[in-house]
Design a protein around this motif. Sequence first.
Motif, PDB file in Angstrom:
ATOM      1  N   GLY A  10       0.834  -1.325   0.108  1.00  0.00           N
ATOM      2  CA  GLY A  10       0.003   0.158  -0.078  1.00  0.00           C
ATOM      3  C   GLY A  10       0.853   1.306  -0.114  1.00  0.00           C
ATOM      4  O   GLY A  10       0.663   2.254  -0.534  1.00  0.00           O
ATOM      5  N   PHE A  13       2.407   1.784  -3.450  1.00  0.00           N
ATOM      6  CA  PHE A  13       1.520   2.134  -4.559  1.00  0.00           C
ATOM      7  C   PHE A  13       1.099   3.709  -4.227  1.00  0.00           C
ATOM      8  O   PHE A  13       1.181   4.652  -5.103  1.00  0.00           O
ATOM      9  CB  PHE A  13       0.304   1.392  -4.626  1.00  0.00           C
ATOM     10  N   GLY A  17       2.069   6.739  -6.929  1.00  0.00           N
ATOM     11  CA  GLY A  17       1.131   7.536  -7.258  1.00  0.00           C
ATOM     12  C   GLY A  17       1.491   9.091  -7.191  1.00  0.00           C
ATOM     13  O   GLY A  17       1.458   9.788  -8.094  1.00  0.00           O
ATOM     14  N   LEU A  50      -4.161   5.801  -7.797  1.00  0.00           N
ATOM     15  CA  LEU A  50      -3.296   4.792  -6.937  1.00  0.00           C
ATOM     16  C   LEU A  50      -2.961   5.509  -5.523  1.00  0.00           C
ATOM     17  O   LEU A  50      -2.671   4.603  -4.588  1.00  0.00           O
ATOM     18  CB  LEU A  50      -1.714   4.825  -7.976  1.00  0.00           C
ATOM     19  N   ALA A  53      -5.791   4.941  -3.225  1.00  0.00           N
ATOM     20  CA  ALA A  53      -5.997   3.422  -2.763  1.00  0.00           C
ATOM     21  C   ALA A  53      -4.724   3.044  -1.999  1.00  0.00           C
ATOM     22  O   ALA A  53      -5.246   1.934  -1.186  1.00  0.00           O
ATOM     23  CB  ALA A  53      -6.561   2.856  -3.970  1.00  0.00           C
ATOM     24  N   GLY A  54      -3.676   3.233  -2.575  1.00  0.00           N
ATOM     25  CA  GLY A  54      -2.686   2.830  -1.715  1.00  0.00           C
ATOM     26  C   GLY A  54      -2.603   2.983  -0.362  1.00  0.00           C
ATOM     27  O   GLY A  54      -2.237   2.239   0.638  1.00  0.00           O
TER      28      GLY A  54
ATOM     29  N   LYS B 168      -7.511  -2.790  -3.438  1.00  0.00           N
ATOM     30  CA  LYS B 168      -6.518  -3.540  -4.379  1.00  0.00           C
ATOM     31  C   LYS B 168      -7.066  -3.703  -5.630  1.00  0.00           C
ATOM     32  O   LYS B 168      -6.164  -3.689  -6.677  1.00  0.00           O
ATOM     33  CB  LYS B 168      -6.237  -5.021  -3.592  1.00  0.00           C
ATOM     34  N   ILE B 171      -6.463  -0.593  -7.360  1.00  0.00           N
ATOM     35  CA  ILE B 171      -5.156  -0.223  -7.677  1.00  0.00           C
ATOM     36  C   ILE B 171      -4.735  -0.855  -9.088  1.00  0.00           C
ATOM     37  O   ILE B 171      -4.244  -0.501  -9.972  1.00  0.00           O
ATOM     38  CB  ILE B 171      -4.092  -0.688  -6.466  1.00  0.00           C
ATOM     39  N   SER B 172      -5.125  -2.354  -9.119  1.00  0.00           N
ATOM     40  CA  SER B 172      -4.820  -2.891 -10.372  1.00  0.00           C
ATOM     41  C   SER B 172      -5.296  -2.511 -11.449  1.00  0.00           C
ATOM     42  O   SER B 172      -4.558  -2.177 -12.759  1.00  0.00           O
ATOM     43  CB  SER B 172      -5.331  -4.227 -10.167  1.00  0.00           C
ATOM     44  N   PHE B 175      -3.458   1.103 -12.032  1.00  0.00           N
ATOM     45  CA  PHE B 175      -2.073   0.691 -12.615  1.00  0.00           C
ATOM     46  C   PHE B 175      -2.232   0.128 -14.158  1.00  0.00           C
ATOM     47  O   PHE B 175      -1.214   0.499 -14.817  1.00  0.00           O
ATOM     48  CB  PHE B 175      -1.432  -0.621 -11.847  1.00  0.00           C
ATOM     49  N   TYR B 437      -2.417  -8.742  -5.709  1.00  0.00           N
ATOM     50  CA  TYR B 437      -3.324  -7.856  -6.360  1.00  0.00           C
ATOM     51  C   TYR B 437      -3.400  -8.647  -7.851  1.00  0.00           C
ATOM     52  O   TYR B 437      -2.593  -9.451  -8.209  1.00  0.00           O
ATOM     53  CB  TYR B 437      -2.044  -6.685  -6.862  1.00  0.00           C
TER      54      TYR B 437
END
Lengths: 141, 500
Positions: A10, A13, A17, A50, A53-54, B168, B171-172, B175, B437
């Motif tokens: 987390g 990311f 980000g 990112l 959410a991270g 998660k 995030i995937s 990304f 992920y």
Amino acid sequence: MGTMADRISGLFFMALGLVMYFWINPTYIETVDGGNLSPDSLPNICSLILAVAGAFVAIKPTNHHVRNPVLMAKTGLYVALLVAGIWAMSWLGFEYVAPVLALAIMWFVGERRLLWLGLGVVVVPAAIWFIVTQLLGRALP
Amino acid sequence: MVDFSTMLAGFGDALSFLNLAFILFGVVLGQFVGAVPGIGPIMAMAIAIPFTFGLDPLPAIAFLVGVNKGGLVGGAVPAVLMNTPGTPDAAATAMDGYPLAKQGKPLKATKMALFSSITGDTFSDIVLITVSAPLAVLALKMGPIEVVALMIFAFSILAGLIGNSLAKGIISAAFGLLAASIGQDPENFTPRLIFGYWDLFDGLALPSVAIGMLAISEILHRLSEAHGNLRPAIIAKNTDNPDDSRVTWAEYWSCRVTMLRGAIIGTILGALPGIGSTAAAFMSYAMTKASSKDPGSFGKGNIHGIAASESANSAVVGANLIPLLTLGIPGSVGAALIISAFMIHGMQPGPLLFENQGRLVYGLFGAMIMANFVNLWVGQLGLRLWVKVVSAPESIIFSSALLLCFVGVSMATSGLFGVAIMLIFAIIGYLMTSFGYSLVIFIIAFFLGPRFEKSIAQSLALTNGDMTQVLKSPVAVALLILSVVSLVWFLRTNARVEDE
């Protein structure tokens, strides 16, 4: 201990980000005057998502257990082998590197039987060479 | 309107010995080459086209149709048997196919993939033959605004694939979209995030990313576990129960709704240019999982998961020909290759094709139907062979698969740069799965990203930035409402699975 994996990923990311939004996107995306959708719109939105959410994953981690570190280290060994293989192919070509690469991989896996080693090191690369260059008329890497 | 005698003559042409022989040859080649990670049906067709130069139009096109259809069936083989999908759409098949193979039922898993693939394919072929013209006109009415709404709907379907952590999953997806934004932007064509590597100007190549993340990362994982432990790549248990190595009629029939839904999704998405089989496979999988009475069994070897994915991704192929034959618009890379083959052999796809070359078109339709039968027959034999092949030790299977991935991606991306990108994404994929992920969500977002961004840019240009114009399109409004409904539905299903 079970939440550490999520906290680490987390935070990674979130950092990715933020670095993308504040440094990489402004530096590596050309700006233009006019147009309806700026080139950096999608990358910036994704970078912010990112980061948010991270942060959420780091604050509220699940109980995910990361893979065994020993196995991850072994994977690192195979990755190093493949990197070396690609580098060698760029200099010597597939024909010379593929048998050595196949031998190294099979040897690291623990294969010692001559029949299988012969198949993997000689027959398979030779078959690939024959099919790609002779039958299909295409170039090997 | 083509008269009935022309249709019959066309179908009769397809049944000649020569055409059937070329269909058989194409299917065998397609199934073999399609099973090699990195090559797949598209590359197989690209390779095969030059071999058709000296042939008459119908045998040439029948051969290419055979390669394409055989390649689709072959593509599911490594996904099911080794969890190393050679193409992104086969990743959905691997989600339940590989667990079923690991339970000692590799033949059952591959046969279910074969049967559902051919069912979906035949469905879309029948739609193509009977109602292609009105469907093509309907597909043409989908402007950029409607496509954006459709993409939002496709992204909402991703919610059905999110596991125990919504963050998660997000995030995937983000990304994947971020990776998709590498290369020129769709409106101004300025370079983005290429870091001085002009090979990245056209973006990251899908074969490099998909094979790196899905196939190579899995091979690396299996190699690390296999150290000193020389077992077969897949263990086919010798049980007394013959049902473990076949699909019974009762099992096939129990999947009829799943396959019909997959075939309809694949046909609709296939008729729309640019959406593709990956979105169709995952959309069908997610919908089947969400509507199942036992969603928790998905990902653990449920044959409905295999049926959903394979019926949808195969249905896309026939439907791709709808805009191609009726309007001359190729809906995918595969369709673009077919259009080039048509033109090489003197066919000019478009509204006048049925009038000018009706017999040849109906010969093509006949060849497509025959290719399905041949695919079924060859597949039954070929799958047994593939199960034997992957029963060899992991040491040779995975070293050979790595070499084939190197060669396949190098051919698909024209050089070692693509292979290097493949390795980078293999590392990313390995780390992402290690930390829980979803690679599948990443790949779908990566696949849909460029089209999504382009459609938004076109919509903004059409509406002068006034997005309230969306409300004037009933199709877009319906799709947006559907997106919200499906999002809520999928998230509730996920919560139900977690509770169980």
